[in-house]
Design a protein around this motif. Structure first.
Motif, PDB file in Angstrom:
ATOM      1  N   ARG A  52       5.065  -2.418  -0.009  1.00 11.11           N
ATOM      2  CA  ARG A  52       4.391  -2.497  -1.302  1.00 11.11           C
ATOM      3  C   ARG A  52       2.869  -2.446  -1.196  1.00 11.11           C
ATOM      4  NH1 ARG A  52       8.478  -0.985  -3.840  1.00 11.11           N
ATOM      5  NH2 ARG A  52      10.156  -2.447  -4.176  1.00 11.11           N
ATOM      6  N   VAL A  53       2.287  -3.273  -0.338  1.00  8.61           N
ATOM      7  CA  VAL A  53       0.829  -3.412  -0.307  1.00  8.61           C
ATOM      8  C   VAL A  53       0.155  -2.169   0.275  1.00  8.61           C
ATOM      9  CG1 VAL A  53      -1.078  -4.770   0.629  1.00  8.61           C
ATOM     10  CG2 VAL A  53       0.953  -5.918  -0.245  1.00  8.61           C
ATOM     11  N   PRO A  55       1.210   1.061   0.613  1.00  8.54           N
ATOM     12  CA  PRO A  55       1.216   2.226  -0.293  1.00  8.54           C
ATOM     13  C   PRO A  55       0.296   2.037  -1.502  1.00  8.54           C
ATOM     14  CG  PRO A  55       3.451   1.726   0.380  1.00  8.54           C
ATOM     15  CD  PRO A  55       2.587   0.606   0.878  1.00  8.54           C
ATOM     16  N   TRP A  56       0.225   0.823  -2.051  1.00 10.80           N
ATOM     17  CA  TRP A  56      -0.666   0.561  -3.174  1.00 10.80           C
ATOM     18  C   TRP A  56      -2.123   0.730  -2.771  1.00 10.80           C
ATOM     19  CZ3 TRP A  56      -4.635  -2.751  -4.344  1.00 10.80           C
ATOM     20  CH2 TRP A  56      -4.991  -2.830  -5.681  1.00 10.80           C
ATOM     21  N   ILE A  57      -2.491   0.215  -1.600  1.00 16.23           N
ATOM     22  CA  ILE A  57      -3.868   0.361  -1.109  1.00 16.23           C
ATOM     23  C   ILE A  57      -4.209   1.840  -0.958  1.00 16.23           C
ATOM     24  CG2 ILE A  57      -5.328   0.056   0.930  1.00 16.23           C
ATOM     25  CD1 ILE A  57      -4.116  -2.733   1.216  1.00 16.23           C
ATOM     26  N   ARG A  59      -2.844   4.461  -2.483  1.00 14.27           N
ATOM     27  CA  ARG A  59      -2.886   5.170  -3.764  1.00 14.27           C
ATOM     28  C   ARG A  59      -4.049   4.737  -4.652  1.00 14.27           C
ATOM     29  NH1 ARG A  59       2.435   5.072  -5.709  1.00 14.27           N
ATOM     30  NH2 ARG A  59       2.655   7.084  -4.744  1.00 14.27           N
ATOM     31  N   TYR A  60      -4.320   3.441  -4.705  1.00 13.85           N
ATOM     32  CA  TYR A  60      -5.291   2.949  -5.675  1.00 13.85           C
ATOM     33  C   TYR A  60      -6.649   2.567  -5.094  1.00 13.85           C
ATOM     34  CZ  TYR A  60      -1.306   3.009  -8.747  1.00 13.85           C
ATOM     35  OH  TYR A  60      -0.223   3.415  -9.468  1.00 13.85           O
ATOM     36  N   HIS A 122       0.069  10.023  -0.020  1.00 16.71           N
ATOM     37  CA  HIS A 122       1.406  10.012  -0.616  1.00 16.71           C
ATOM     38  C   HIS A 122       2.481  10.182   0.450  1.00 16.71           C
ATOM     39  CE1 HIS A 122       0.079   9.658  -4.685  1.00 16.71           C
ATOM     40  NE2 HIS A 122      -0.695  10.718  -4.589  1.00 16.71           N
ATOM     41  N   GLY A 125       2.687   6.864   2.256  1.00 14.41           N
ATOM     42  CA  GLY A 125       3.349   5.898   1.387  1.00 14.41           C
ATOM     43  C   GLY A 125       4.855   6.093   1.359  1.00 14.41           C
ATOM     44  N   ARG A 129       7.625   3.384   2.734  1.00 13.87           N
ATOM     45  CA  ARG A 129       8.717   2.872   1.903  1.00 13.87           C
ATOM     46  C   ARG A 129      10.067   3.031   2.583  1.00 13.87           C
ATOM     47  NH1 ARG A 129       6.854   6.162  -1.813  1.00 13.87           N
ATOM     48  NH2 ARG A 129       4.829   5.481  -2.513  1.00 13.87           N
TER      49      ARG A 129
END
Length: 183
Positions: A52-53, A55-57, A59-60, A122, A125, A129
Motif C-alpha cells: 500500500r505505502v 505504490p502510493w508514494i 504514484r502521489y 506504475h 507498483g 502489489r
C-alpha cells in the motif's frame, strides 16, 4: 540515517503505549493481549508498506515531483533558448535550425521523462502489489525475532526480559493455574 534499532524502537514504544490505552480491558487480559498485538502489528507492517505505502508514494509523490522537476528544467532551458534567440535577433543574425531544435528537444525530453517515470512507477507498483505474501510473512517473522531479541539492548534496565519470552512464561503460568483449578 535511520537504523533498524530506530525502527524497532517504534515497536518498543508501542509496547509501552498500548497497555495505557487498553484500560477498557481487565488488567490481566490487557497484560496478555499487549505482546500478541505488537506481534500482529509487526507481522502486518511489511505487507502494508510493500502493498500500500510504496505504490502510493510512487504514484502521489514521485510522479508529481518528477513532473515539477521536469517542468523547472524545461523552463530553465527555454529561458536560455529565449536569451540566445534574443541575442541573435539583437545582433541582426539569422536564427538557425538549432534555435528551433533546442525548444523542441527541451519539450520532447521533458515529456519523455514524465512518460517514462509514470510508466516505471506504475510498473513497480503493480509488481509490489503482487509481491509474495510468504516473503512478507517471513520478513515479519524476522522483524518479530529481531524486535524481541534486541529489546533489552535497546532498553537497558535492571532485570530486562525479552517481551515474547516474558509473555510466554506468563501465559504458561496462567494455563497451569487454570489446569490446577480444574483438578
Amino acid at each position: 540515517m535511520i537504523t533498524t534499532n530506530d525502527v524497532l524502537g517504534i515497536f518498543d514504544r508501542l509496547l509501552v503505549w498500548l497497555p495505557e490505552h487498553l484500560d477498557w480491558l481487565p488488567a490481566e487480559t490487557a497484560g496478555y493481549a499487549v505482546v500478541p498485538a505488537v506481534v500482529v502489528v509487526i507481522l502486518v507492517v511489511p505487507a502494508l508498506i510493500v502493498r500500500r505505502v510504496l505504490p502510493w508514494i510512487g504514484r502521489y509523490l514521485v510522479v508529481p515531483a518528477v513532473v515539477v522537476l521536469a517542468g523547472a528544467a524545461t523552463a530553465v532551458m527555454l529561458v536560455v533558448d529565449l536569451v540566445c534567440t534574443g541575442a541573435f535577433r539583437l545582433l541582426g543574425l539569422p536564427l538557425t535550425g538549432a534555435h528551433y531544435a533546442i525548444g523542441d528537444w527541451t519539450i520532447g525530453g521533458a515529456r519523455a521523462v514524465r512518460r517514462a517515470t509514470r510508466y516505471r512507477v506504475h510498473q513497480a507498483g503493480a509488481w509490489l502489489r503482487r509481491f509474495s505474501r510468504l516473503l512478507l510473512l517471513l520478513a515479519g517473522v524476522v522483524a518479530v525475532v529481531m524486535w524481541s531479541r534486541g529489546y533489552c539492548a535497546r532498553n537497558p534496565a535492571g532485570g530486562c526480559a525479552e517481551p515474547i519470552g516474558q509473555w510466554w512464561h506468563a501465559v504458561d503460568a496462567a494455563l497451569r493455574d487454570l489446569a490446577a483449578s480444574w483438578a
